[in-house]
Design a protein around this motif. Sequence first.
Motif, PDB file in Angstrom:
ATOM      1  N   GLU A  73      -8.073  26.939-143.304  1.00 56.61           N
ATOM      2  CA  GLU A  73      -7.635  27.912-144.315  1.00 56.61           C
ATOM      3  C   GLU A  73      -8.880  28.485-145.057  1.00 56.61           C
ATOM      4  N   PRO A  74      -8.880  29.979-145.196  1.00 56.42           N
ATOM      5  CA  PRO A  74     -10.079  30.608-145.940  1.00 56.42           C
ATOM      6  C   PRO A  74     -10.517  30.047-147.268  1.00 56.42           C
ATOM      7  N   ASP A  75      -9.279  29.785-148.125  1.00 61.32           N
ATOM      8  CA  ASP A  75      -9.388  29.349-149.623  1.00 61.32           C
ATOM      9  C   ASP A  75     -10.167  28.245-149.726  1.00 61.32           C
ATOM     10  N   SER A  76      -9.821  27.323-148.664  1.00 55.95           N
ATOM     11  CA  SER A  76     -10.468  25.919-148.845  1.00 55.95           C
ATOM     12  C   SER A  76     -11.916  25.721-148.828  1.00 55.95           C
ATOM     13  N   PHE A  77     -12.747  26.717-148.174  1.00 54.13           N
ATOM     14  CA  PHE A  77     -13.855  26.730-148.193  1.00 54.13           C
ATOM     15  C   PHE A  77     -14.498  26.947-149.592  1.00 54.13           C
ATOM     16  N   ILE A  78     -13.866  28.039-150.106  1.00 55.15           N
ATOM     17  CA  ILE A  78     -14.260  28.536-151.257  1.00 55.15           C
ATOM     18  C   ILE A  78     -14.007  27.341-152.521  1.00 55.15           C
ATOM     19  N   TYR A  79     -12.838  26.425-152.422  1.00 56.58           N
ATOM     20  CA  TYR A  79     -12.814  25.334-153.115  1.00 56.58           C
ATOM     21  C   TYR A  79     -13.585  24.325-152.835  1.00 56.58           C
ATOM     22  N   THR A  80     -14.227  24.243-151.822  1.00 56.37           N
ATOM     23  CA  THR A  80     -15.095  23.026-151.368  1.00 56.37           C
ATOM     24  C   THR A  80     -16.431  23.354-151.935  1.00 56.37           C
ATOM     25  N   GLN A  81     -16.768  24.635-151.801  1.00 53.08           N
ATOM     26  CA  GLN A  81     -18.000  25.161-152.844  1.00 53.08           C
ATOM     27  C   GLN A  81     -18.073  24.717-154.341  1.00 53.08           C
ATOM     28  N   LYS A  82     -16.980  24.979-154.744  1.00 50.00           N
ATOM     29  CA  LYS A  82     -16.672  24.755-156.246  1.00 50.00           C
ATOM     30  C   LYS A  82     -16.854  23.168-156.691  1.00 50.00           C
ATOM     31  N   LEU A  83     -16.165  22.306-155.686  1.00 47.67           N
ATOM     32  CA  LEU A  83     -16.148  20.910-155.939  1.00 47.67           C
ATOM     33  C   LEU A  83     -17.824  20.235-155.624  1.00 47.67           C
ATOM     34  N   PHE A  84     -18.451  21.072-154.775  1.00 47.32           N
ATOM     35  CA  PHE A  84     -19.850  20.473-154.559  1.00 47.32           C
ATOM     36  C   PHE A  84     -20.546  20.724-155.785  1.00 47.32           C
ATOM     37  N   ASP A  85     -20.614  21.879-156.226  1.00 45.75           N
ATOM     38  CA  ASP A  85     -21.383  22.802-157.304  1.00 45.75           C
ATOM     39  C   ASP A  85     -21.102  21.995-158.583  1.00 45.75           C
ATOM     40  N   THR A  86     -19.919  21.606-158.990  1.00 44.73           N
ATOM     41  CA  THR A  86     -19.392  21.003-160.141  1.00 44.73           C
ATOM     42  C   THR A  86     -19.243  19.698-160.241  1.00 44.73           C
ATOM     43  N   ILE A  87     -19.711  18.864-159.254  1.00 48.20           N
ATOM     44  CA  ILE A  87     -19.972  17.485-159.276  1.00 48.20           C
ATOM     45  C   ILE A  87     -20.467  16.854-160.295  1.00 48.20           C
ATOM     46  N   GLU A  88     -19.941  15.791-160.923  1.00 47.90           N
ATOM     47  CA  GLU A  88     -20.483  14.953-162.068  1.00 47.90           C
ATOM     48  C   GLU A  88     -21.185  14.014-161.504  1.00 47.90           C
ATOM     49  N   LEU A  89     -21.116  13.448-160.383  1.00 44.00           N
ATOM     50  CA  LEU A  89     -21.624  12.209-159.786  1.00 44.00           C
ATOM     51  C   LEU A  89     -22.867  12.484-159.171  1.00 44.00           C
ATOM     52  N   THR A  90     -23.545  11.658-158.930  1.00 44.40           N
ATOM     53  CA  THR A  90     -24.869  11.801-158.044  1.00 44.40           C
ATOM     54  C   THR A  90     -24.528  11.643-156.519  1.00 44.40           C
ATOM     55  N   ARG A  91     -25.036  12.938-156.103  1.00 42.17           N
ATOM     56  CA  ARG A  91     -24.452  13.231-154.594  1.00 42.17           C
ATOM     57  C   ARG A  91     -25.173  12.150-153.599  1.00 42.17           C
ATOM     58  N   ASN A  92     -24.517  11.733-152.757  1.00 38.94           N
ATOM     59  CA  ASN A  92     -24.824  10.789-152.038  1.00 38.94           C
ATOM     60  C   ASN A  92     -25.117  11.422-150.249  1.00 38.94           C
ATOM     61  N   THR A  93     -25.428  10.783-149.725  1.00 42.01           N
ATOM     62  CA  THR A  93     -25.671  11.323-148.198  1.00 42.01           C
ATOM     63  C   THR A  93     -24.516  12.122-147.693  1.00 42.01           C
ATOM     64  N   PHE A  94     -23.533  11.176-147.408  1.00 41.83           N
ATOM     65  CA  PHE A  94     -22.035  11.582-146.999  1.00 41.83           C
ATOM     66  C   PHE A  94     -21.737  12.853-147.689  1.00 41.83           C
ATOM     67  N   ILE A  95     -21.897  13.195-148.789  1.00 43.26           N
ATOM     68  CA  ILE A  95     -21.296  14.386-149.749  1.00 43.26           C
ATOM     69  C   ILE A  95     -22.299  15.448-149.307  1.00 43.26           C
ATOM     70  N   TYR A  96     -23.602  15.218-148.980  1.00 41.50           N
ATOM     71  CA  TYR A  96     -24.659  16.231-148.585  1.00 41.50           C
ATOM     72  C   TYR A  96     -24.177  16.675-147.157  1.00 41.50           C
ATOM     73  N   ASN A  97     -24.160  15.642-146.319  1.00 41.18           N
ATOM     74  CA  ASN A  97     -23.634  16.039-144.757  1.00 41.18           C
ATOM     75  C   ASN A  97     -22.407  16.898-144.686  1.00 41.18           C
ATOM     76  N   THR A  98     -21.374  16.389-145.557  1.00 38.69           N
ATOM     77  CA  THR A  98     -20.196  17.280-145.663  1.00 38.69           C
ATOM     78  C   THR A  98     -20.416  18.629-145.906  1.00 38.69           C
ATOM     79  N   MET A  99     -21.426  18.808-146.993  1.00 29.79           N
ATOM     80  CA  MET A  99     -21.402  20.341-147.433  1.00 29.79           C
ATOM     81  C   MET A  99     -22.211  21.300-146.420  1.00 29.79           C
ATOM     82  N   ILE A 100     -23.083  20.592-145.661  1.00 33.24           N
ATOM     83  CA  ILE A 100     -24.113  21.062-144.805  1.00 33.24           C
ATOM     84  C   ILE A 100     -23.222  21.713-143.724  1.00 33.24           C
TER      85      ILE A 100
END
Length: 581
Positions: A73-100
């Motif tokens: 769904e189109p809205d899901s990608f926008i939500y994905t970006q917001k989650l990635f940009d506002t994360i309070e955790l230290t990003r790990n390999t899996f999180i980076y790979n998912t966003m790439i």
Amino acid sequence: MIISATHNSFTNPIKTSTNFQQQKKPDSAISLLQICKNVNELIQVHSLLIKTSLIHEKHAFGRLLLSFASSGEPDSFIYTQKLFDTIELTRNTFIYNTMIRAFLNHGYPREAFLVYYKMLCEEVVYFDDYTFPFVFSACSKLFAGFEGKQAHAQMVKYPVRFGTHSWNSLMDFYIKIGETGLVVQRIFDEIENPDIVSWNCLLDGYVKLRELDNARKVFDEMPDRDIVSWTTMLVGFANAGLLSEASCIFNEMPEQNVVSWSAMIGGYVKAGCCKEALELFKKMQVAEIKIDKITLTSVLTACASLGALDQGCWIHAYIDKHGIDVDAHLATALVDMYSKCGRVEVALDVFRRSPDKKVFLWNSILGGLAMHSRGKEAVELFSEMLNGLTKPNEITYICVLSACSHSGLVDDGLQIFRSMTKESNVVPTVEHYGCVVDLLSRAGLLYEARHIIKTMPMEADSSLWRTLLGACRIHGDVNLGVEVGRFLVDLEPLNDANYVLLSNIYAVGSRWDDVWSLRKLMKARGVNKRPGCSSIELNGVAHEFIAGDSSHPQTRDICQLLIQMANHISRDEGDDLAQYI
């Protein structure tokens, strides 16, 4: 972009890399992510993870991010970006790979590479076997050779030996940016355990670089071959016009799928062997292979070349019967087929019904109208195009100018030619000037046509002069015709068409001595007139005839019928036409 960040700490990166199989069993709230069917349900689970504080765990957050990134769904990608940009955790390999991968799958390769760059700057985050395939894919889509080579360098100097999948993606990257086969071969040689995909990548690289000798060598050395291997080799030979080699591969294939059949048919069509293409298409039907749009497009092109209307109509009926979606490419093939087979009204109907009118579909119908001397309709349709959303290109103007030429619309044609740069920012090429020369020549404005040829901003090729020469014969201007004809004979002394046209000019002026001298000159230079060729379709079978050829099984019957027709005409007009048969 210069990549300068490096990992200072290389201690045991595999253990620190996030791997789902090594994580603790997911909470029931996390398990809900697997059954979510839309974005709204994912948002509800996100709220639940926040309430239960599971959102602060990297495993839970990574699963949530992956779920949003994987949703179509189109809205899901926008939500994905917001989650990635506002994360309070230290990003790990899996999180980076998912966003790439998310950026890459949604058509943003540049942003995908920028996420990789951020990952590179995080010195505590390590790459794994999922990172570089996404990065190399982004670089190939951007045609970013420099950045891709830097990623290659990062991969090589990393202390961990990456798996075959990463090296395969590296080979694919170099193939897509047009590197030499030697580079791809060196990468292949570095792989410890090349799999079938590795071999196919190397084979595909040589095929795309048109190094078919090396491709055949790799093909013969492969320890195992799958349908991709056979099809890649087949496509390479077919696209190069090596139909004999392609046919051998096709016949030796242990399994023939729709891609291999389509590639073989397309190869015949591309090489001008349209009769053979239709015969192979019939065999494809007998073999009960499911026919796709690519195959149908190729077969329709063959029908158009042969004038095989019955076969083309059958294919159109097949498309309607099986509910095949008629996209712009298939619609263009139908329009072209009907136009060349004399059914321009049906071509117009197909055009009007097509919901996706891309520029090449407009060009096809304009060319069809030009072919049938329906210039007024072509000009009206062109005006409709200008008022719409589709922007004309160089070929569009060639088609509409040709339509004006075939219908004698001199004023309309000249106005369109003068306005093409202003209206569509299209700079006239030699082909456009050729259309104007043809327009003026057909209208008898021979000296105006010669003026265009001599004053055009680029050097005129021989076809423009030949157009003028043909018009001189039609309009009986012997003096200008002789001048142009002699110029062409000197320009292209081995082109038989120039001699034929000049001979016709001499004949119009009753200069028979010059006709005889020209024929002697042709003989002295070893120039032979190419025989004419025509084709006709009867009961779904295309029959080809070449001047002087008597190989057709019904040649005697055809000649007898022609003699009867000639005798019948001779009785009415007093000429003995049978002597010419």
